[in-house]
Design an enzyme around this catalytic site. Sequence first.
Site, mmCIF file in Angstrom:
data_model
loop_
_atom_site.group_PDB
_atom_site.id
_atom_site.type_symbol
_atom_site.label_atom_id
_atom_site.label_comp_id
_atom_site.label_asym_id
_atom_site.label_seq_id
_atom_site.Cartn_x
_atom_site.Cartn_y
_atom_site.Cartn_z
ATOM 1 C CE LYS A 180 -1.301 2.799 2.801
ATOM 2 N NZ LYS A 180 -1.255 4.123 2.061
ATOM 3 C CD GLU A 255 14.569 1.176 7.453
ATOM 4 O OE1 GLU A 255 15.294 0.195 7.288
ATOM 5 O OE2 GLU A 255 14.977 2.256 7.938
ATOM 6 C CB CYS A 289 13.851 9.396 6.857
ATOM 7 S SG CYS A 289 14.913 8.458 5.755
ATOM 8 C CD GLU A 386 11.218 13.112 10.559
ATOM 9 O OE1 GLU A 386 10.079 12.692 10.833
ATOM 10 O OE2 GLU A 386 12.069 12.411 9.984
HETATM 11 N N1 LIG Z 1 13.463 5.483 8.012
HETATM 12 C C1 LIG Z 1 13.246 5.619 6.722
HETATM 13 O O1 LIG Z 1 13.848 4.943 5.877
HETATM 14 C C2 LIG Z 1 12.223 6.601 6.254
HETATM 15 C C3 LIG Z 1 12.145 6.844 4.883
HETATM 16 C C4 LIG Z 1 11.184 7.778 4.443
HETATM 17 C C5 LIG Z 1 10.342 8.423 5.351
HETATM 18 N N2 LIG Z 1 10.459 8.156 6.669
HETATM 19 C C6 LIG Z 1 9.610 8.848 7.632
HETATM 20 O O2 LIG Z 1 8.267 8.932 7.139
HETATM 21 C C7 LIG Z 1 7.675 10.156 7.572
HETATM 22 C C8 LIG Z 1 7.134 10.911 6.379
HETATM 23 O O3 LIG Z 1 6.340 10.058 5.575
HETATM 24 P P1 LIG Z 1 4.758 10.072 5.708
HETATM 25 O O4 LIG Z 1 4.248 11.436 6.026
HETATM 26 O O5 LIG Z 1 4.200 9.347 4.529
HETATM 27 O O6 LIG Z 1 4.553 9.159 7.009
HETATM 28 P P2 LIG Z 1 3.195 8.555 7.552
HETATM 29 O O7 LIG Z 1 3.567 7.686 8.681
HETATM 30 O O8 LIG Z 1 2.170 9.591 7.744
HETATM 31 O O9 LIG Z 1 2.656 7.630 6.343
HETATM 32 C C9 LIG Z 1 3.447 6.556 5.887
HETATM 33 C C10 LIG Z 1 2.529 5.516 5.267
HETATM 34 O O10 LIG Z 1 1.657 5.052 6.274
HETATM 35 C C11 LIG Z 1 0.309 5.189 5.854
HETATM 36 N N3 LIG Z 1 -0.489 5.442 7.026
HETATM 37 C C12 LIG Z 1 -0.775 6.622 7.626
HETATM 38 N N4 LIG Z 1 -1.565 6.425 8.698
HETATM 39 C C13 LIG Z 1 -1.787 5.089 8.785
HETATM 40 C C14 LIG Z 1 -2.523 4.229 9.640
HETATM 41 N N5 LIG Z 1 -3.207 4.732 10.674
HETATM 42 N N6 LIG Z 1 -2.512 2.903 9.402
HETATM 43 C C15 LIG Z 1 -1.819 2.386 8.360
HETATM 44 N N7 LIG Z 1 -1.114 3.129 7.504
HETATM 45 C C16 LIG Z 1 -1.101 4.461 7.711
HETATM 46 C C17 LIG Z 1 0.326 6.333 4.872
HETATM 47 O O11 LIG Z 1 -0.785 6.253 3.988
HETATM 48 C C18 LIG Z 1 1.638 6.064 4.160
HETATM 49 O O12 LIG Z 1 1.435 5.078 3.179
HETATM 50 C C19 LIG Z 1 8.767 10.921 8.282
HETATM 51 O O13 LIG Z 1 8.678 10.732 9.668
HETATM 52 C C20 LIG Z 1 10.043 10.273 7.764
HETATM 53 O O14 LIG Z 1 11.122 10.396 8.652
HETATM 54 C C21 LIG Z 1 11.386 7.247 7.151
HETATM 55 O O1 LIG Z 2 13.707 9.612 3.341
HETATM 56 C C1 LIG Z 2 14.032 8.533 3.100
HETATM 57 C C2 LIG Z 2 15.159 8.037 2.274
HETATM 58 O O2 LIG Z 2 15.515 6.810 2.845
HETATM 59 C C3 LIG Z 2 16.297 9.002 2.188
HETATM 60 S S1 LIG Z 2 17.637 8.313 1.305
HETATM 61 O O3 LIG Z 2 17.256 8.323 -0.120
HETATM 62 O O4 LIG Z 2 17.811 6.929 1.769
HETATM 63 O O5 LIG Z 2 18.802 9.138 1.593
#
Ligand SMILES: NC(=O)c1ccc[n+]([C@@H]2O[C@H](COP(=O)([O-])OP(=O)(O)OC[C@H]3O[C@@H](n4cnc5c(N)ncnc54)[C@H](O)[C@@H]3O)[C@@H](O)[C@H]2O)c1
Ligand SMILES: O=C[C@H](O)CS(=O)(=O)O
Length: 483
Positions: A180, A255, A289, A386
């Site tokens: 998803k 992640e 992230c 963040e």
């Molecule tokens: N650690 C990593 O590799 C990594 C990489 C990219 C982004 N991020 C983190 O993701 C965040 C930004 O992304 P975002 O705004 O999409 O995050 P988010 O947690 O709001 O959403 C992520 C995913 O979860 C889904 N989602 C949201 N609420 C949900 C629920 N209640 N149940 C199930 N699924 C749900 C969303 O539709 C989306 O597909 C930041 O905190 C960033 O640091 C981490």
């Molecule tokens: O935000 C998430 C990504 O993992 C960043 S990176 O492309 O791995 O640097």
Amino acid sequence: MNLKDPTLLKTSCLVGGEWTSSADSRTIPVNDPADGLEVATVPRLDIGTVRKAIDAAHAAFPAWRARPAKERSAILRRWFELVVANADDLAQILTAEQGKPLAEARGEIISNAAYLEWFAEEAKRVYGDVIPSSGSSSRIVVLKQPVGVCAAITPWNFPNGMITRKAGPALAAGCTLVLKPASKTPLSALALAELAQRAGVPPGVFSVVTGDASAIGMEFSHNPKIAKITFTGSTEVGRWLLKEMADGVKRASMELGGNAPFIVFDDADVDAAVEGAMISKFRNAGQTCVCANRIYVQAGIQDRFAEKLVAKVRELKIGRGTEPGVQQGPLIDMKAVEKMEEHIRDAQEQGAEVVVGGQRHALGSSFFEPTVMRGVTQGMKVTHEETFAPLAALIRFETEAEVIGMANDTDVGLAAYFFSRDLARVWRVAEAIEAGIVGVNSGLIANEMAPFGGVKQSGMGREGSKYGIEDYLEIKYVCMAGI
Ligand SMILES: NC(=O)c1ccc[n+]([C@@H]2O[C@H](COP(=O)([O-])OP(=O)(O)OC[C@H]3O[C@@H](n4cnc5c(N)ncnc54)[C@H](O)[C@@H]3O)[C@@H](O)[C@H]2O)c1
Ligand SMILES: O=C[C@H](O)CS(=O)(=O)O
């Protein structure tokens, strides 16, 4: 968009090998962050159809796991080749739904297609063990077997890359996968699914569903056919998923969120540090992230570093991602703009000052000026939340011990960076910093060969590297006796 292959723009979901719309024809709009205009719509799938995808993955699992690793490898390799060959179209689709500059979008696609290439190779190297037994009539055998049907949930900030980082190891290990993607950016995932089909990924092995995030998340968390959830997103949602999936003791890869410290010591190469800060802070408009969220600069070089950084920030070209030469696009939505403004206001109220930027951009919509603030102090919101936006918050420090304490003063630990040319200090700080990923004299650290993941509340598991496939394998001990 001006696609060479318009069939890559999919507006239905891939469910068990069939392109499917929602039973009641409900849809979700996908809008361009640059102007809010609708790019396309995707199905708001009913849970019954999501269950069909899970059932198809469950039905496809035995044959896929039994497929020789070399055959799974060849299919992943072909998928990699098709992603690279269609990178220009995939980049246009990505920029249309997420807003990042086309050059960055293409960079995301190529650098993350490499995870398909890498795990095509790793598929053939899932080894077990034969361990010397204490008795001559028995043998200790260790098998590694695929976990089973996996569910993936991915974020909007890297709509293409976060998917290949999961599909690559999952399919290489012999697992099947139901994905998803983020509702804001599903088109990249659907285009990847189209290319997966063309590469020969069998029906049911990889499905993509779109719809109500929490309802689908509940289904993934409680459907007994799902053995594992791999999630990339906020710590808040990751925590919620872990609670829900605990009932079924499912496997989890998380992640999650970050709050990266970026430390510049007096002995650093200041130009290199500025270059590192620019890419770590302003890539994807600060929406990664692993973005530098807090920039700690030692007292002796703070003025020189700040002056050089501000000069570089002033040179950034802001605009629509489709415009040539643009280096920063819009933020994903107005909620992101409001959070950036909250962090700026909070810091100003406590004495910090804006050196450059600080305002919504004249382009309107969710464009925001890249911003540098000085006089930021530990305890301001920007140091422990963040920001996920183009805000470089400069914090002065005096000693190594002081800055390590501040850097580790957070409940997350994904990435950290520091610049120093003192070898002893490099070892001390690399070992003392609480993060899963540490960039030393570099602001750009992710690649398919390295283990990517966090400690503390930034998650669990690793993506990429030889370690990445382990998250999709179970270890089985076979006691072979009577020999
Ligand atoms: N650690 C990593 O590799 C990594 C990489 C990219 C982004 N991020 C983190 O993701 C965040 C930004 O992304 P975002 O705004 O999409 O995050 P988010 O947690 O709001 O959403 C992520 C995913 O979860 C889904 N989602 C949201 N609420 C949900 C629920 N209640 N149940 C199930 N699924 C749900 C969303 O539709 C989306 O597909 C930041 O905190 C960033 O640091 C981490
Ligand atoms: O935000 C998430 C990504 O993992 C960043 S990176 O492309 O791995 O640097």
